[in-house]
Write an enzyme that holds these catalytic residues in place. Structure first.
Site, PDB file in Angstrom:
ATOM      1  CB  SER A  37      -1.262   0.097   1.194  1.00  0.00           C
ATOM      2  OG  SER A  37      -0.237  -0.188   2.555  1.00  0.00           O
ATOM      3  CD  GLU A  97       1.897   8.728   4.667  1.00  0.00           C
ATOM      4  OE1 GLU A  97       1.018   8.131   5.580  1.00  0.00           O
ATOM      5  OE2 GLU A  97       2.276   9.893   4.667  1.00  0.00           O
ATOM      6  CG  ASP A 129       1.878  15.997  12.931  1.00  0.00           C
ATOM      7  OD1 ASP A 129       1.279  15.294  14.190  1.00  0.00           O
ATOM      8  OD2 ASP A 129       1.910  15.364  13.018  1.00  0.00           O
ATOM      9  CG  PHE A 156      10.819  13.200   8.624  1.00  0.00           C
ATOM     10  CD1 PHE A 156      10.402  14.146   9.356  1.00  0.00           C
ATOM     11  CD2 PHE A 156      10.270  12.373   7.792  1.00  0.00           C
ATOM     12  CE1 PHE A 156       8.427  13.140   8.751  1.00  0.00           C
ATOM     13  CE2 PHE A 156       8.982  11.754   7.290  1.00  0.00           C
ATOM     14  CZ  PHE A 156       8.811  12.535   8.380  1.00  0.00           C
ATOM     15  CG  HIS A 204       1.196   2.049   4.508  1.00  0.00           C
ATOM     16  ND1 HIS A 204       0.481   1.888   3.677  1.00  0.00           N
ATOM     17  CD2 HIS A 204       1.625   3.543   5.455  1.00  0.00           C
ATOM     18  CE1 HIS A 204      -0.010   3.354   3.746  1.00  0.00           C
ATOM     19  NE2 HIS A 204       0.296   3.980   3.994  1.00  0.00           N
TER      20      HIS A 204
END
Length: 277
Positions: free
Chosen positions: A8, A10, A102, A211, A257
């Site tokens: 999958s 994002e 967030d 990050f 994912h």
């Protein structure tokens, strides 16, 4: 040979015309790869709510993909949030990635909106009551920056499943052993819901250091030496990510994912290495 995984992807919604081109070039690159689902994010503070809805609708209608729309508790009342979920249902989207979300940039910490959901468990419960959605949630193999200890993330995840979650997608990680230890802790806690590892190919070595630090995700020391001495970061990223995925698959994981960052090249190369063509 290990069976090819279910995959999958994002994506994040575009904020301008150039970003639109990047998104749809990415989507076109993944055509024919038959993802189990694709997800579309919200910006911090709910800043891309309308753009997310547009992207979700388009990917579902034009590409026929099973789309899971991100939904957060940020900057909306309970009624507004459920109305957004129902607007997805109206365009044929039946999956939600339910998150606390967030805080808005500069806010420092999450504060519930007046009349809004206080956390993801409340949101999941409300979505479950509608009976309309398959609900995916977040999970954290490495401790969430706000977690009191490593057990807090397991305890919170158990509450999410008890509230009605169907599966959990993890934050990205680089040490497969961290995921396995997390999975073991979940087993001991009685969590039986599906855990889907979140995979982030490294598109920028400097960028990922910033990050990962903000997410509380440790980077292996070996990665630093590898990137320092490599003359081909692109290929190194593919090799490291492939190795991570292969270790997961060898231990019984069947679904992966990928956080694409709307850049298809690395993810597509890793998938090809894993037998997904």
């Amino acid at each position: 040979m290990t069976k090819a995984p279910n995959i999958s992807f994002e994506f994040f919604p575009p904020k301008n015309i150039q970003a639109c081109f990047s998104l749809f070039e990415t989507v076109e690159a993944f055509q024919g790869m038959d993802p189990t689902f694709v997800s579309v994010t919200y910006g911090a503070g709910g800043t891309t709510r309308e753009l997310t809805h547009d992207a979700v609708s388009l990917l579902h209608k034009e590409y026929g993909w099973n789309v899971a729309a991100h939904l957060t508790c940020v900057n909306a009342t309970k009624e507004e949030t459920i109305a957004i979920a129902k607007s997805y249902k109206e365009v044929g989207v039946n999956e939600i990635v339910a998150l606390r979300g967030d805080p808005p940039k500069g806010a420092g910490k999450f504060t519930p909106a007046e009349g809004g959901f206080a956390n993801s468990v409340e949101l999941i419960s409300a979505l479950k009551e509608t009976g309309d959605f398959k609900i995916r949630v977040g999970a954290y193999p490495d401790p969430h920056p706000e977690a009191a200890d490593e057990n807090a993330d397991v305890s919170w995840l158990k509450q999410k499943f008890e509230a009605g979650a169907d599966s959990a997608i993890t934050q990205f990680f680089f040490e497969p052993e961290n995921f396995f230890r997390f999975r073991d802790r979940c087993d001991r806690a009685g969590i039986t819901g599906q855990l889907i590892p979140g995979i982030l190919p490294i598109t920028s070595w400097k960028g990922i250091q910033r990050f990962a630090s903000s997410c509380g995700t440790p980077i292996p020391i070996s990665y630093e030496a590898a990137f320092e001495h490599s003359t081909d970061h692109h290929q190194l990223s593919i090799d490291l990510c492939t190795k991570l995925c292969e270790k997961l698959l060898a231990e019984g994981i069947e679904d992966l994912h990928f956080y694409t960052l709307n850049r298809p090249t690395l993810t597509k190369a890793v998938c090809a290495n894993l037998g997904v063509i």
